[in-house]
Design a protein around this motif. Structure first.
Motif, PDB file in Angstrom:
ATOM      1  N   MET A 157     -19.468  41.044 116.633  1.00  0.00           N
ATOM      2  CA  MET A 157     -18.338  41.842 117.032  1.00  0.00           C
ATOM      3  C   MET A 157     -17.481  42.131 115.818  1.00  0.00           C
ATOM      4  O   MET A 157     -16.903  41.238 115.222  1.00  0.00           O
ATOM      5  N   PRO A 158     -17.423  43.383 115.430  1.00  0.00           N
ATOM      6  CA  PRO A 158     -16.667  43.761 114.244  1.00  0.00           C
ATOM      7  C   PRO A 158     -15.161  43.569 114.442  1.00  0.00           C
ATOM      8  O   PRO A 158     -14.612  43.966 115.456  1.00  0.00           O
ATOM      9  N   ARG A 179     -26.264  43.948 117.227  1.00  0.00           N
ATOM     10  CA  ARG A 179     -25.286  43.291 116.345  1.00  0.00           C
ATOM     11  C   ARG A 179     -25.572  43.570 114.872  1.00  0.00           C
ATOM     12  O   ARG A 179     -24.678  43.485 114.037  1.00  0.00           O
ATOM     13  N   ASP A 187     -23.102  45.826 113.367  1.00  0.00           N
ATOM     14  CA  ASP A 187     -21.686  45.453 113.327  1.00  0.00           C
ATOM     15  C   ASP A 187     -20.989  45.848 112.018  1.00  0.00           C
ATOM     16  O   ASP A 187     -19.881  46.387 112.061  1.00  0.00           O
ATOM     17  N   ARG A 227     -16.275  45.884 120.274  1.00  0.00           N
ATOM     18  CA  ARG A 227     -17.641  45.564 120.680  1.00  0.00           C
ATOM     19  C   ARG A 227     -18.243  46.760 121.409  1.00  0.00           C
ATOM     20  O   ARG A 227     -17.642  47.276 122.349  1.00  0.00           O
TER      21      ARG A 227
END
Length: 144
Positions: A1-2, A121, A124, A115
């Motif tokens: 999650m960035p 992912r 991300d 997200r």
């Protein structure tokens, strides 16, 4: 999650910066190809819901948000608004904090935990880089 964090000083007083940054419809004009619609009656408060729809034609992405913390700036106290992202395509949260600077003006801190469940992912870092650029430009436009 960035996770994205942007900090900007600005010449605006905290109350003026707050008004500009919490005018949700203006966010739609600051982000390309985006329209923001507020789903609840004014004024903004905890429980206010709105959707930022970005895209062209039928190819769109809805970012549904709800205000879960609403603390306008006061003398001697920073302002903080926290949004929870409640859509299917976009999840996470965003915070905008506005602090008075001793010499006048404000410091804005925009934090975003973004997200996109449909993306792996592995992407991300790319999502974070694009998000940082997009939100930085939006912040600059909202403050002018």
């Amino acid at each position: 999650m960035p996770c994205i964090r942007i900090v900007r000083p600005c010449a605006l007083a905290p109350a003026e910066a707050w008004m500009r940054l919490t005018d949700w419809e203006r966010h739609g004009t600051a982000v390309p190809l985006t329209k923001t619609v507020v789903d609840t009656a004014p004024p903004t408060r905890v429980g206010t819901r709105f959707t930022a729809r970005t895209g062209v034609g039928r190819l769109t992405l809805d970012d549904r948000m709800e205000v879960v913390r609403w603390e306008p700036p006061q003398p001697g106290r920073a302002g903080l608004v926290r949004l929870e992202k409640r859509g299917r395509a976009v999840r996470g949260w965003a915070e905008i904090e506005i602090t008075a600077l001793p010499a006048g003006g404000s410091e804005i801190t925009w934090r975003e935990d973004l997200r996109l469940p449909a993306l792996p992912r592995l992407l991300d870092p790319t999502v974070a880089a694009v998000g940082h650029l997009l939100f930085s430009r939006a912040l600059d436009r909202l403050l002018t």
